[in-house]
Design a protein around this motif. Structure first.
Motif: not given
Length: 174
Positions: A11-33
């Motif tokens: 976000g600091e290097r590309f302030p115009g970018a849209e960045v979001r984080v989601s969480e996969n629940k199955q089969p193993h919890p994991k955050r995805r950017v």
């Protein structure tokens, strides 16, 4: 590096970018950017990813006709040797009247077959691609026709060779 650190640096290097984080629940919890960046910054964003993680693993490009634009999303896995990896999907769009992106094969050489596939099936072209030959379509396939396009440059029903298959475009044979 964890997800929050990556998001902050990106976000600091590309302030115009849209960045979001989601969480996969199955089969193993994991955050995805998920990142969306303009095409003029796309190549620089890919270089930053490689700079942050020289062993980043490129997986695949998912591209589609999104109406007025063509969309490309690059799936990657970062910091996989450091414990919990970061699943990253970085995407951009290009207008159909100028369907070009710079190749990222200089940063991620393994992107080559995927860029070739996207060129021939969607008509999204990669400036600087080291090998732009067709990968899947036969040599006699018409130029300017892209099977995954939903507009007038897409495949026409009469072009489909059913090879005796019982399912036909436009319904059953009368």
């Amino acid at each position: 590096m964890n997800v929050d650190e990556f998001v902050k640096i990106f976000g600091e290097r590309f302030p115009g970018a849209e960045v979001r984080v989601s969480e996969n629940k199955q089969p193993h919890p994991k955050r995805r950017v998920w990142v969306e960046v303009g095409r003029e910054k796309f190549h620089d964003a890919m270089k930053l990813i490689k700079e942050l993680d020289p062993k980043a693993q490129f997986s695949i490009i998912i591209a589609r006709d999104a109406g007025e634009v063509l969309e490309a999303k690059y799936h990657m896995e970062l910091f996989w040797e450091e414990g919990e990896s970061i699943s990253l999907i970085i995407g951009t769009t290009v207008p159909k009247e100028d369907p070009k992106l710079p190749t990222v094969t200089d940063v991620f050489p393994s992107a080559l077959p995927y860029e070739r596939e996207v060129q021939e099936f969607l008509g999204l072209f990669f400036d600087g691609i080291p090998d732009g030959r067709r990968l899947f379509l036969p040599d006699d396939f018409p130029e300017g026709v892209y099977p995954l396009r939903l507009d007038e440059t897409g495949i026409k029903p009469e072009m489909v060779k059913n090879a005796g298959h019982p399912y036909r475009i436009g319904g059953a044979k009368k």
